[in-house]
Design an enzyme around this catalytic site. Sequence first.
Site, PDB file in Angstrom:
ATOM      1  N   CYS A   1       0.920  -1.314  -0.049  1.00  0.00           N
ATOM      2  CA  CYS A   1       0.063   0.091  -0.130  1.00  0.00           C
ATOM      3  C   CYS A   1       0.995   1.275   0.112  1.00  0.00           C
ATOM      4  CB  CYS A   1      -0.953  -0.066   1.199  1.00  0.00           C
ATOM      5  SG  CYS A   1      -0.030  -0.221   2.851  1.00  0.00           S
TER       6      CYS A   1
ATOM      7  N   GLY B   1      15.046 -19.472  11.072  1.00  0.00           N
ATOM      8  CA  GLY B   1      15.121 -19.082   9.645  1.00  0.00           C
ATOM      9  C   GLY B   1      15.576 -20.764   8.861  1.00  0.00           C
ATOM     10  N   LYS B   2      15.027 -21.895   9.581  1.00  0.00           N
ATOM     11  CA  LYS B   2      15.479 -23.387   9.106  1.00  0.00           C
ATOM     12  C   LYS B   2      14.927 -23.418   7.708  1.00  0.00           C
ATOM     13  CE  LYS B   2      13.841 -25.440  12.912  1.00  0.00           C
ATOM     14  NZ  LYS B   2      13.448 -24.239  13.494  1.00  0.00           N
ATOM     15  N   THR B   3      13.322 -23.134   7.895  1.00  0.00           N
ATOM     16  CA  THR B   3      12.513 -23.301   6.292  1.00  0.00           C
ATOM     17  C   THR B   3      13.139 -22.310   5.302  1.00  0.00           C
ATOM     18  OG1 THR B   3      10.578 -24.079   7.793  1.00  0.00           O
ATOM     19  CG2 THR B   3      10.383 -23.378   5.520  1.00  0.00           C
TER      20      THR B   3
END
Length: 714
Positions: free
Chosen positions: A23, A521-523
Amino acid sequence: MTRGNDATARRLPVIQQNEIAECGLACLAMIARYHGHDVDLAGLRRRFPISLKGTGLSRLIAIAGNLGFDTRPLRAEVGHLRDIRTPCILHWDLNHFVVLRRIRGNRVEIHDPARGAVTMSLQEFGRHFTGVVLELTPSPSFAPVRERRRLSLRALVGQVFGLRRAAVQVLLLALALELFTLALPLALQWVIDLVLVSADLGLLTLIGIGFSLVVLFQAAIAIMRGWLVADLGASLNAQWIGNLFGHLLRLPLEFFEKRSVGGVLSRFLSVQSIQQTLTGSFIEGILDGLTVLLVLVLLLAYSPPLTLLVLAAFALYTLLRWISYRRLRQLKEEQLVHIGRQQSQMIESIEGVQTIKLANRQAERRARMANATIEVANREAAINRVAATFASLSKLIFGLQRIALIWICAWLTLRGEFTAGMLVVFVVYAELFAVRGGSLIDKLVELRLLEMHGARIADIALEPPEAHLDSGYAGPVPAARIEVEDVGFRYAEDDPWVLRNCSLRIEPGECVAIVGPSGCGKTTLAKLLLGLMRPAEGRIRIDGIDIERYGLAQYRDRFGAVMQEDALFAGSIADNIAFFDGDATAERIQAAARTAEIHDDIVSMPMGYESLVGDMGSALSGGQKQRVLLARALYREPSILLLDEATSHLDVARERAINHHVSAMSITRIVIAHRPETIRSADRVIALRDGRIVPSDGGEWADTDERSASARSK
């Protein structure tokens, strides 16, 4: 200095956001266009990417500075806004940005990137305005730039076969149809001026037979044209949607993460609108234009002064349509946006119906859907009101023209300057000119509105496909060795780093467990390893070859992966394990299912491997779904297997059995897990904390999980 309500000499455009959280960028695009930049939202998005978390005021100030604006952030009460330079950006509802256009009396006009142009009372405005204002003025070094994407039909449609030939055939048939239409009024003149005067019955019969044949030819050509238009429309629609959907699937994962499903689907509605216009209104518009020109020549041949009267009525209608065009376009744009929201509400409610029922929130979801539907209906009603107004104006303008023509032509006939046949034919041709002229203007308005639909389709069609998907690599097949060198990743420049300075090496055949607290932050690291996202820093290699040079498609062929958000698709269990592979064999499917410990469950079902999984796997339990997904990954016979919490729904015994089967495979394994059973099965543990790799043997994570499991069992 331009203040408050005086800042209306230039037009402030309405630009609506395409991504969920852009936006602020859309507001900057509106103000940039107002001050002379020829830019679009897509161009700004490429230069200043915004993450799904949105952007703050400091980031907007930085982007505005890059666009050549001086900014002044301030806090203001509603009553002080009349002294603010407009247009300016307002913080709205604590999580949104809008543009203030002007305050007029007790009414406030804003351009909302999520809703379009909105006018509201000062009281309602005060309930949404948070008091934060960003005032923007062109700096002394401000220089307008032109970076807007130019839309072409070929770029939007893609490769379409048979279009030109079919269009030429339709156009020729339609032209012949129009010539017959122009010839028919002559029958009236000949009958009145030749037959009735001479009482020649034979001539009457000849005229009747001749024009009967004309009508027969006209009907036959109309049927042929209708069939061709139907075939052309169906072919164009099928090929266009196929091309657009194919391009959609080639876009990077980031594109889908930043958009709502309903918003993407609404772009395909624009395809249908353009297709119908091109195969209907476009050809009809060309023919209406030709007919108008031919009829104009005929009218001039009868009486130039009377033709001026016909042209005056036509010019008046054209002027009124031109004046209303901007309002009609705005309504159409807002309607499409609200249709996307309506679809999103419906999709969310259907997918989350279990959660809705458990929370007894059916009434709240119904109210949301009703509000979205009302917004669509309100725009539809406003559009229909515009259409009804112009239908009435057309009848009024051309009706008065008809009366005037009849009166003048009759007066000329009484004076002997017109024959009775000429009177009838002139009035008929004038009526034909009015009908086709008004239709031509309407078609031109429709064609202008296609630019709006084209811009929405361009949000998909002109987005660059995923980079480095294919490459010219032709060297030897690299070993399944993964190297991560100083990799960092964040979603946008003003976002915190998700990963930073991460380096690791995974040898062929090694099993590595990646552990760490939720949100560390693993994924994200898994998606980087799979090539689904590009690192902002560093590089990832396979056997020393940069994965982008190797080619991401070829690289992903080496992987079998089960991610947390993976889905099953409508079809049988066998279809899903083989991922609808046309060359799949029952032996290979069953081998993958046995390794994933799902074979016994499948054969106990009434239809075995042909059992349907339901919508997105709804017919299966959580554990069954995870094992089918694992079987699908193993079916690929990968050299690298990546599992992100792939056994979180399984009991310990089943998890141990799967780990035993997978450990026996001579492949590289990367496992993201919290479960101690899975962590213990790994050769090595890599720990992540706050986006960085930290030393760990995995014991702390396993012990924590074991204590938690023990506490839960007690």
